[in-house]
Write an enzyme that holds these catalytic residues in place. Structure first.
Site, PDB file in Angstrom:
ATOM      1  CB  CYS A  79      -0.879   0.063   1.254  1.00  0.00           C
ATOM      2  SG  CYS A  79      -1.655  -1.465   1.788  1.00  0.00           S
ATOM      3  CB  CYS A  82       0.159   3.209  -4.412  1.00  0.00           C
ATOM      4  SG  CYS A  82       0.552   1.959  -5.657  1.00  0.00           S
ATOM      5  CG  HIS A  83      -2.105   4.882  -0.952  1.00  0.00           C
ATOM      6  ND1 HIS A  83      -2.836   5.733  -1.757  1.00  0.00           N
ATOM      7  CD2 HIS A  83      -2.636   3.650  -1.152  1.00  0.00           C
ATOM      8  CE1 HIS A  83      -3.770   5.042  -2.395  1.00  0.00           C
ATOM      9  NE2 HIS A  83      -3.665   3.779  -2.058  1.00  0.00           N
ATOM     10  CB  CYS A 117      -6.609  -0.684  -2.769  1.00  0.00           C
ATOM     11  SG  CYS A 117      -6.707   1.066  -3.245  1.00  0.00           S
ATOM     12  CB  CYS A 183     -31.731   4.637  21.863  1.00  0.00           C
ATOM     13  SG  CYS A 183     -32.647   3.329  22.732  1.00  0.00           S
ATOM     14  CB  CYS A 225     -27.520  -0.882  18.217  1.00  0.00           C
ATOM     15  SG  CYS A 225     -26.473   0.213  19.221  1.00  0.00           S
TER      16      CYS A 225
END
Ligand code: HEC
Ligand code: HEC
Length: 264
Positions: A79, A82-83, A117, A183, A225
């Protein structure tokens, strides 16, 4: 006793006084002056744990996510290739999710984008929802936006998903026949099963929940919930929960991303 009292009030409309103080159901969107992150409703010790980056158990997951982010798997590009080594490219990105992916038209949350990705840019199979690695990567990417105000687009192709999520939020369900809104819009600030009911924002997720003894996604919290009102929960990663996630993000607009949160 408090619990029985509140449930009776909600289910049988037997509240002694209308919950005007906290805002009637018509108060949508939540006005900025009363909008508060779930962190504000925690016991002081839980809040302190979240605020301490060394003691916050969620940071073990951030570290794990960071290691995964930097590692290439089976010869695939990491990752980070590229990032950016420290994910610099992705700073602030998570604050704008979920969004509709222009190419596929699909509603993507961070989990979905990471899996996209993996498939399109790494030739790897998608990670299973709620798997340790997907949670770690999601928490890492969300954490890169810590402090960034939540801001999502609910216009254009996202509008139908926003409406879907909104409808889910206001629809009564389960054996207790309760809607999320009863709630989290009408009774926030009140006690239920040892918790103080918050406004139901997702800005601290994935979060470490002491009851789970692990990090979990927002969808896992939604499951809890739904089960709390004895309704059949939706599958994690389902379009319905992604739509609820989008509705919640719009509702939380302006609150800062706090991942990794710590919850009771
Ligand atoms: C019977 C009351 C009740 C209903 C109905 C309910 N919740 Fe919750 N919810 C809680 C309680 C109690 C908690 C834990 C304390 C808190 O953060 O509010 C919680 C937690 C949450 C959180 C995590 C907030 C945080 O900061 O950690 C989100 C998000 C949430 N609920 C969304 C929803 C949605 C969406 C629905 C409907 C599908 C829903 N809730 C239905 C009582 C309820
Ligand atoms: C070969 C390059 C490449 C690799 C490897 C890669 N990505 Fe991406 N990623 C992209 C591109 C290009 C985009 C822009 C959207 C698109 O075209 O898919 C993107 C988009 C994203 C986004 C959304 C950013 C935004 O602003 O909306 C996230 C989050 C992301 N990637 C995370 C990851 C993670 C986590 C991994 C590793 C599991 C990874 N990416 C691996 C190229 C890559």
């Amino acid at each position: 006793m408090i619990r029985a009292g509140l449930i009776a009030c909600l289910v049988f409309a037997a509240c002694s006084a209308p919950p005007e103080e906290n805002g009637a159901p018509v108060r949508e969107p939540l006005p900025d002056d009363i909008k508060r992150s779930g962190t504000a409703f925690l016991q002081p010790d839980t809040r302190a744990l979240q605020a301490d980056d060394f003691a916050n158990p969620g940071f073990l997951w951030i570290d794990r996510g960071e290691a995964l982010f930097r590692a290439g798997v089976d010869g695939s590009k990491a990752c980070a290739a590229c990032h950016g080594e420290d994910g610099a490219d992705l700073a602030g990105a998570a604050a704008h999710y979920p969004l509709v992916d222009a190419a596929s038209g699909e509603l993507l949350n961070i989990e979905g984008r990471i899996n996209q990705c993996r498939e399109q840019h790494q030739s790897l199979p998608p990670l299973e929802y709620e798997s340790d690695n997907l949670l770690a990567l999601t928490a890492y990417v969300a954490h890169l936006s810590r402090g960034e105000p939540v801001s999502v687009d609910v216009t254009g192709p996202a509008a139908q998903y926003y409406e879907m999520g909104r409808e889910y939020f206001f629809t009564r369900r389960g054996q207790l026949n309760l809607a999320c809104s009863q709630c989290h819009n009408e009774h926030w600030g009140e006690k239920l099963r040892g918790d103080t009911i918050s406004q139901g924002h997702g800005n601290a997720f994935p979060a470490y929940r002491l009851e789970w003894q692990t990090l979990g996604s927002l969808h896992r919290r939604l499951n809890d919930c739904d089960e709390g009102v004895r309704a059949e929960p939706m599958p994690l990663g389902s379009e319905t929960y992604k739509a609820v996630e989008l509705y919640l993000a719009k509702r939380a607009e302006g609150l800062p991303i706090e991942t990794p949160g710590v919850r009771r």
